[in-house]
Design a protein around this motif. Sequence first.
Motif, PDB file in Angstrom:
ATOM      1  N   VAL A  30      -6.845  -0.808   7.238  1.00 33.58           N
ATOM      2  CA  VAL A  30      -6.467  -0.416   8.590  1.00 33.58           C
ATOM      3  C   VAL A  30      -4.975  -0.580   8.780  1.00 33.58           C
ATOM      4  O   VAL A  30      -4.274   0.311   9.266  1.00 33.58           O
ATOM      5  N   CYS A  31      -4.468  -1.734   8.370  1.00 36.60           N
ATOM      6  CA  CYS A  31      -3.047  -2.036   8.551  1.00 36.60           C
ATOM      7  C   CYS A  31      -2.166  -1.047   7.775  1.00 36.60           C
ATOM      8  O   CYS A  31      -1.156  -0.576   8.288  1.00 36.60           O
ATOM      9  N   GLN A  32      -2.553  -0.766   6.546  1.00 37.98           N
ATOM     10  CA  GLN A  32      -1.755   0.136   5.725  1.00 37.98           C
ATOM     11  C   GLN A  32      -1.685   1.529   6.327  1.00 37.98           C
ATOM     12  O   GLN A  32      -0.632   2.166   6.338  1.00 37.98           O
ATOM     13  N   ASN A  33      -2.788   2.011   6.866  1.00 40.22           N
ATOM     14  CA  ASN A  33      -2.812   3.339   7.462  1.00 40.22           C
ATOM     15  C   ASN A  33      -2.001   3.421   8.746  1.00 40.22           C
ATOM     16  O   ASN A  33      -1.532   4.497   9.119  1.00 40.22           O
ATOM     17  N   VAL A  34      -1.822   2.304   9.418  1.00 40.74           N
ATOM     18  CA  VAL A  34      -1.086   2.293  10.678  1.00 40.74           C
ATOM     19  C   VAL A  34       0.397   2.068  10.457  1.00 40.74           C
ATOM     20  O   VAL A  34       1.239   2.794  10.986  1.00 40.74           O
ATOM     21  N   TYR A  35       0.739   1.057   9.668  1.00 37.57           N
ATOM     22  CA  TYR A  35       2.132   0.647   9.563  1.00 37.57           C
ATOM     23  C   TYR A  35       2.888   1.314   8.422  1.00 37.57           C
ATOM     24  O   TYR A  35       4.120   1.385   8.456  1.00 37.57           O
ATOM     25  N   MET A  36       2.173   1.735   7.386  1.00 34.74           N
ATOM     26  CA  MET A  36       2.814   2.268   6.190  1.00 34.74           C
ATOM     27  C   MET A  36       3.876   1.289   5.684  1.00 34.74           C
ATOM     28  O   MET A  36       5.007   1.649   5.385  1.00 34.74           O
ATOM     29  N   ASP A  37       3.507   0.014   5.612  1.00 38.82           N
ATOM     30  CA  ASP A  37       4.435  -1.047   5.254  1.00 38.82           C
ATOM     31  C   ASP A  37       3.781  -1.928   4.201  1.00 38.82           C
ATOM     32  O   ASP A  37       2.582  -1.815   3.943  1.00 38.82           O
ATOM     33  N   THR A  38       4.582  -2.781   3.571  1.00 36.85           N
ATOM     34  CA  THR A  38       3.992  -3.747   2.658  1.00 36.85           C
ATOM     35  C   THR A  38       3.125  -4.722   3.447  1.00 36.85           C
ATOM     36  O   THR A  38       3.389  -4.999   4.620  1.00 36.85           O
ATOM     37  N   LEU A  39       2.082  -5.230   2.823  1.00 38.14           N
ATOM     38  CA  LEU A  39       1.110  -6.078   3.504  1.00 38.14           C
ATOM     39  C   LEU A  39       1.132  -7.488   2.932  1.00 38.14           C
ATOM     40  O   LEU A  39       1.504  -7.694   1.776  1.00 38.14           O
ATOM     41  N   PRO A  40       0.723  -8.455   3.727  1.00 37.82           N
ATOM     42  CA  PRO A  40       0.611  -9.816   3.194  1.00 37.82           C
ATOM     43  C   PRO A  40      -0.552  -9.927   2.224  1.00 37.82           C
ATOM     44  O   PRO A  40      -1.574  -9.259   2.382  1.00 37.82           O
ATOM     45  N   ASP A  41      -0.375 -10.756   1.207  1.00 39.75           N
ATOM     46  CA  ASP A  41      -1.498 -11.085   0.341  1.00 39.75           C
ATOM     47  C   ASP A  41      -2.453 -12.002   1.090  1.00 39.75           C
ATOM     48  O   ASP A  41      -2.078 -12.670   2.054  1.00 39.75           O
ATOM     49  N   VAL A  42      -3.692 -12.031   0.648  1.00 38.89           N
ATOM     50  CA  VAL A  42      -4.677 -12.970   1.173  1.00 38.89           C
ATOM     51  C   VAL A  42      -5.027 -13.952   0.075  1.00 38.89           C
ATOM     52  O   VAL A  42      -5.497 -13.562  -0.994  1.00 38.89           O
ATOM     53  N   ILE A  43      -4.766 -15.215   0.332  1.00 33.69           N
ATOM     54  CA  ILE A  43      -5.040 -16.280  -0.628  1.00 33.69           C
ATOM     55  C   ILE A  43      -6.274 -17.046  -0.161  1.00 33.69           C
ATOM     56  O   ILE A  43      -6.391 -17.401   1.013  1.00 33.69           O
ATOM     57  N   ILE A  44      -7.193 -17.285  -1.081  1.00 22.98           N
ATOM     58  CA  ILE A  44      -8.397 -18.064  -0.772  1.00 22.98           C
ATOM     59  C   ILE A  44      -8.328 -19.365  -1.553  1.00 22.98           C
ATOM     60  O   ILE A  44      -8.220 -19.358  -2.784  1.00 22.98           O
ATOM     61  N   ASP A  45      -8.366 -20.492  -0.827  1.00 29.94           N
ATOM     62  CA  ASP A  45      -8.331 -21.779  -1.510  1.00 29.94           C
ATOM     63  C   ASP A  45      -9.389 -22.712  -0.927  1.00 29.94           C
ATOM     64  O   ASP A  45     -10.243 -22.286  -0.154  1.00 29.94           O
ATOM     65  N   GLY A  46      -9.337 -23.964  -1.311  1.00 25.50           N
ATOM     66  CA  GLY A  46     -10.363 -24.911  -0.880  1.00 25.50           C
ATOM     67  C   GLY A  46     -11.605 -24.825  -1.749  1.00 25.50           C
ATOM     68  O   GLY A  46     -11.517 -24.634  -2.968  1.00 25.50           O
ATOM     69  N   HIS A  47     -12.766 -24.915  -1.130  1.00 18.47           N
ATOM     70  CA  HIS A  47     -14.047 -24.869  -1.842  1.00 18.47           C
ATOM     71  C   HIS A  47     -14.434 -23.405  -2.076  1.00 18.47           C
ATOM     72  O   HIS A  47     -15.332 -22.867  -1.435  1.00 18.47           O
ATOM     73  N   ARG A  48     -13.763 -22.793  -3.038  1.00 18.13           N
ATOM     74  CA  ARG A  48     -13.834 -21.343  -3.223  1.00 18.13           C
ATOM     75  C   ARG A  48     -15.223 -20.844  -3.610  1.00 18.13           C
ATOM     76  O   ARG A  48     -15.564 -19.695  -3.342  1.00 18.13           O
TER      77      ARG A  48
END
Length: 199
Positions: A30-48
């Motif tokens: 959704v974000c990419q189609n709207v902003y046409m900008d680089t996006l933040p990565d999503v990091i998953i940590d903890g009890h993965r």
Amino acid sequence: AVVSTQSTGVNTKLSLKSVIRRNAAFAANVCQNVYMDTLPDVIIDGHRETTVAFIPNIIDYVLREILKNSFRATVEAHSNTAEKPPIVCTLCNSEDHWTIRISDRGNGMPDDVLKKMSNYCFSSYKPENHYSPAFGEIVNHYGEQQASSLAGFGVGIPVSKAYMKFVQGEIQHMTMNGIGTDVYIRVPHLNGLLSTLQI
């Protein structure tokens, strides 16, 4: 193997890591189609590797709403930089409950917005911002496949909180204006509640 019950729609081996990845991919699209900008990565940590007994449709809805907000806030707050700070999703599994914390660096919210965000029909969406009406159109299109179609209508967070209340869980927002927001999704294990759920 994935196990579910017909009466409640509960997946008894639901991988929280997989659920986050799936809904982060939706929010990123959704974000990419709207902003046409680089996006933040999503990091998953903890009890993965946490798996829980839960209703996929509910956690999908809640995570979509929260992750859309985190992506939007992060991209808007860092529109002048190519590299965006990541969105960090931390998993915690304890004997009584499980928690997902979603942390962004999207400049946070002022107190007046934080106080109103649980109200139906309140939205921080402003047409004069540099994102386009396509945001709603894209979400509406995905809505035909059981996704949220409520961007900009001020319903996503209140409905998410209602869903969490239904399963005796909660959503809490902790925000630092000018820095970012942490959202906590805290849910008791449903093992002892399955017989009481009526959907």
